[in-house]
Design an enzyme around this catalytic site. Structure first.
Site, PDB file in Angstrom:
ATOM      1  N   ASP A  95      63.696 -38.768 -29.054  1.00 39.83           N
ATOM      2  CA  ASP A  95      63.489 -38.036 -27.810  1.00 39.83           C
ATOM      3  C   ASP A  95      63.067 -36.589 -28.141  1.00 39.83           C
ATOM      4  O   ASP A  95      62.148 -36.401 -28.946  1.00 39.83           O
ATOM      5  CB  ASP A  95      64.769 -38.098 -26.953  1.00 39.83           C
ATOM      6  CG  ASP A  95      64.591 -37.605 -25.537  1.00 39.83           C
ATOM      7  OD1 ASP A  95      64.084 -38.375 -24.718  1.00 39.83           O
ATOM      8  OD2 ASP A  95      64.953 -36.457 -25.251  1.00 39.83           O
ATOM      9  N   TYR A 204      61.781 -28.432 -22.083  1.00 40.23           N
ATOM     10  CA  TYR A 204      60.714 -28.911 -21.200  1.00 40.23           C
ATOM     11  C   TYR A 204      59.850 -27.745 -20.723  1.00 40.23           C
ATOM     12  O   TYR A 204      58.620 -27.852 -20.651  1.00 40.23           O
ATOM     13  CB  TYR A 204      61.321 -29.644 -20.000  1.00 40.23           C
ATOM     14  CG  TYR A 204      62.068 -30.902 -20.375  1.00 40.23           C
ATOM     15  CD1 TYR A 204      61.427 -32.136 -20.385  1.00 40.23           C
ATOM     16  CD2 TYR A 204      63.420 -30.859 -20.718  1.00 40.23           C
ATOM     17  CE1 TYR A 204      62.100 -33.299 -20.720  1.00 40.23           C
ATOM     18  CE2 TYR A 204      64.106 -32.012 -21.056  1.00 40.23           C
ATOM     19  CZ  TYR A 204      63.438 -33.233 -21.067  1.00 40.23           C
ATOM     20  OH  TYR A 204      64.111 -34.377 -21.417  1.00 40.23           O
ATOM     21  N   HIS A 261      65.788 -47.001 -24.239  1.00 42.02           N
ATOM     22  CA  HIS A 261      65.363 -45.733 -24.816  1.00 42.02           C
ATOM     23  C   HIS A 261      66.304 -45.232 -25.910  1.00 42.02           C
ATOM     24  O   HIS A 261      65.861 -44.642 -26.894  1.00 42.02           O
ATOM     25  CB  HIS A 261      65.272 -44.688 -23.697  1.00 42.02           C
ATOM     26  CG  HIS A 261      64.974 -43.297 -24.156  1.00 42.02           C
ATOM     27  ND1 HIS A 261      63.817 -42.968 -24.841  1.00 42.02           N
ATOM     28  CD2 HIS A 261      65.682 -42.134 -24.031  1.00 42.02           C
ATOM     29  CE1 HIS A 261      63.818 -41.672 -25.110  1.00 42.02           C
ATOM     30  NE2 HIS A 261      64.939 -41.142 -24.641  1.00 42.02           N
TER      31      HIS A 261
END
Length: 282
Positions: A95, A204, A261
């Site tokens: 991730d 982000y 995930h």
């Protein structure tokens, strides 16, 4: 988890296995901490010097007010590893940990023996610029745009960190019971700690800068070290290896079955085996 030691020099590090063995550095992503690797680390420690690092702002690491682009974060991780007296190492990231690992490989290729990237779209490389509007796909990536909005996520999520973390861990796992209540509590507490939510969202919000720096580095030189793309049967990126091959000619790939995930949590034995095979054969 026994036989692992914790220490902190700006970044929180969990270390195990013999320092005489080849080192492997493990980086986790959102909304987790180093503990994302806890089920994988004992098996790796049988053959490697295992070093799990909380990224800047993550877990028990320091939470700086800025500098969450992946090149700045990668430099902090590399410095922390070097402070242990480790001259070269294998690197694995999941991730956002994979975001940082990719940038780390671009900056410190002479020190990194190979890099494994688990189910992640890399900023500027494989991360799409637009969010799909098809509900069948949008649930996997909707949060990228939400996290970019200034201030609003903090207002909406403060005091609701557990509900938010639980949605990610339960919805993005193949099995809804992949995470216990205690594990959800652990990650939610890290996010709710002072500065935790801001730091998590900052990766982000700095993704555009991360993409720009990745492009600048790749304009000078593509990766020549061994790269392993690890996908999962029900993950976010169907073929990690294919998405990375334009940037690194030495990419191999593997798909781990029966996982969503969160591959290290859902299939730790398969993840450990894939990393061991890669580090031994690459």
């Amino acid at each position: 988890m026994t036989d692992f030691t914790h220490h902190r020099s700006g970044l929180h590090i969990v270390e195990g296995g013999s320092p005489a063995r080849p080192a492997i550095v493990l980086l986790a992503g959102f909304p987790q901490t180093w503990q994302a690797w806890r089920k994988v680390m004992p098996a790796l420690a049988e053959r490697f010097h295992v070093i799990a690092v909380d990224l800047p702002g993550q877990g028990d690491s320091e939470r700086p007010p800025g500098g969450y682009d992946t090149h700045t974060a990668a430099a902090s991780v590399h410095a922390a590893v070097q402070s242990l007296g480790v001259s070269s190492y294998w690197l694995a990231g999941h991730d956002i940990g994979a975001w940082v690992a990719f940038s780390q490989a671009l900056q410190f290729e002479d020190r990194i023996r190979g890099v494994a990237l688990l189910d992640a779209g890399i900023p500027g490389i494989t991360l799409p610029d637009s969010i799909p509007t098809d509900p069948a796909r949008a649930w996997k990536t909707w949060h990228f745009a939400f996290h970019l909005v200034p201030d609003l996520p903090e207002v909406l999520l403060a005091g609701r960190e557990r509900e938010y973390v639980a949605w990610f861990l339960k919805t993005k796992s193949l099995a809804a019971d992949a995470f216990s209540d205690q594990e959800i509590d652990l990650y939610a507490a890290s996010l709710a700690a002072e500065g935790g939510l801001h730091a998590a969202l900052a990766y982000y919000r700095d993704a555009a800068e991360s993409a720009r720096l990745n492009h600048e580095a790749l304009a000078r030189k593509h990766l020549t070290l061994p790269v392993l793309g690890i996908s999962s049967s029900h993950g976010s990126i169907p073929d990690m290896a294919a998405s990375l091959k334009p940037w690194a000619p030495t990419v191999t790939g593997i798909t781990i079955a029966d996982a969503g995930h969160f591959i290290p949590d859902e299939q730790p034995a398969a993840a450990a085996a894939a990393l061991t095979d890669f580090c031994q054969l690459a």
